[in-house]
Design an enzyme around this catalytic site. Structure first.
Site, PDB file in Angstrom:
ATOM      1  N   CYS A 274      13.344  62.860 -23.949  1.00  0.00           N
ATOM      2  CA  CYS A 274      14.375  62.910 -24.995  1.00  0.00           C
ATOM      3  C   CYS A 274      15.666  62.617 -24.268  1.00  0.00           C
ATOM      4  O   CYS A 274      15.948  63.234 -23.225  1.00  0.00           O
ATOM      5  CB  CYS A 274      14.427  64.286 -25.654  1.00  0.00           C
ATOM      6  SG  CYS A 274      15.869  64.526 -26.720  1.00  0.00           S
TER       7      CYS A 274
ATOM      8  N   CYS B 295      16.606  56.522 -27.953  1.00  0.00           N
ATOM      9  CA  CYS B 295      16.057  57.718 -28.585  1.00  0.00           C
ATOM     10  C   CYS B 295      14.539  57.581 -28.649  1.00  0.00           C
ATOM     11  O   CYS B 295      14.018  56.689 -29.330  1.00  0.00           O
ATOM     12  CB  CYS B 295      16.633  57.851 -29.997  1.00  0.00           C
ATOM     13  SG  CYS B 295      15.958  59.244 -30.922  1.00  0.00           S
TER      14      CYS B 295
HETATM   15  N1  DGL Z   1      17.701  61.949 -28.260  1.00  0.00           N
HETATM   16  C1  DGL Z   1      16.541  61.888 -29.048  1.00  0.00           C
HETATM   17  C2  DGL Z   1      15.319  61.444 -28.244  1.00  0.00           C
HETATM   18  O1  DGL Z   1      15.423  60.770 -27.245  1.00  0.00           O
HETATM   19  C3  DGL Z   1      16.165  62.987 -29.989  1.00  0.00           C
HETATM   20  C4  DGL Z   1      17.023  64.110 -30.383  1.00  0.00           C
HETATM   21  C5  DGL Z   1      16.730  64.614 -31.796  1.00  0.00           C
HETATM   22  O2  DGL Z   1      17.308  64.030 -32.699  1.00  0.00           O
HETATM   23  O3  DGL Z   1      15.923  65.526 -31.984  1.00  0.00           O
HETATM   24  O4  DGL Z   1      14.213  61.735 -28.599  1.00  0.00           O
END
Ligand code: DGL
Length: 262
Positions: free
Chosen positions: A192, A77
């Protein structure tokens, strides 16, 4: 090297985006087992105030490490790792963390036009970490940061089988496409981990073809370097943990499709 009861590899995200990293991690480490943790009770991370999110994630890892005793942790993330990566390493010096950060360096190395866009959550776009990456590795490029309020949620809906309108998706990615002095954006960094699930839509809707850079494989390769190879497949199974304690039916079904027991 072989051990009798190998520890799992913990893969962490706010939601289901980390599955895009998990699938690459499995390719690189087929003999290992994985514990996938989604902090769905805190999803989406993109809009959180930085101090509160930091405290939440460090406290959560205190519990996760005690409960799952992983071999390593992959923070799949960008929004979390760009904020709290250093704090996690400081708080848990005995654990190794593999992080996810916007792939700005490889994008800067690859671009021919010099115009690169970074598609991320509003949180990742705000981070000092992201600005530092641009300054250190892409100062010769024009880097446009595009923070999307809605895409992580849209990706969650899409992967669960909901239909998204082309207009809605295009509205989120349109800012990535820049034309300047006869040059055009040629690389969009998917900063993301939710977004690679939508890459087919992005490709179809893009006003011109670009490279959509997904760092999942590089993250998995980095994890492989830290995790000793086993001679045989470890006994056990892959599991998914949701901080809400109560993922809905479509989420459970999705996890099963990924071979994860909820
Ligand atoms: N999957 C997450 C990232 O790589 C973020 C998603 C979220 O919680 O807004 O930033």
């Amino acid at each position: 090297m072989t051990t009798n009861s190998p520890k799992p590899i913990l893969v962490f995200d706010s939601g289901i985006g980390g599955l895009t990293v998990l699938r690459e991690a499995r390719v690189m480490m087929p003999e290992r087992h994985f514990t996938y943790v989604a902090d769905d009770a805190g999803f989406p991370y993109g809009g959180w105030e930085e101090g509160a999110l930091k405290a939440r994630i460090v406290a959560l890892f205190d519990k996760l490490l005690a409960l799952h005793d992983p071999e390593i942790c992959i923070i799949a993330c960008n929004t979390a790792f760009t904020l709290v990566g250093a704090d996690l390493r400081a708080a848990f010096p005995q654990m190794r963390f593999v992080g996810t950060v916007p792939a700005i360096k490889p994008a800067a190395e690859r671009t021919r036009s010099g115009l690169v866009s970074v598609l991320a959550t509003p949180g990742t776009v705000r981070r000092a970490y992201t600005r530092d990456l641009i300054q250190s590795f892409a100062s010769q490029c024009h880097v446009r940061l595009v923070g999307s309020e809605n895409l992580a949620r849209m990706a969650e809906a899409y992967i669960r089988g909901e239909t998204l309108s082309d207009e809605a998706v295009l509205a989120e990615i349109a800012q990535c496409f820049l034309e300047q002095d006869g040059r055009k954006t040629d690389i969009v960094v998917l900063a993301c981990t939710h977004y690679p699930f939508m890459a087919n839509l992005f490709r179809r809707l893009a006003p011109w073809p670009v490279d959509w850079l997904d760092p999942a494989e590089a993250i998995a390769r980095q994890a492989r370097r830290l995790v000793p190879a086993l001679e045989a497949i470890a006994p056990g199974e892959d599991v998914a943990v949701f901080t809400s304690g109560n993922p809905d039916f479509s989420t459970r079904r999705l996890m099963q499709g990924f071979g994860l027991r909820v």
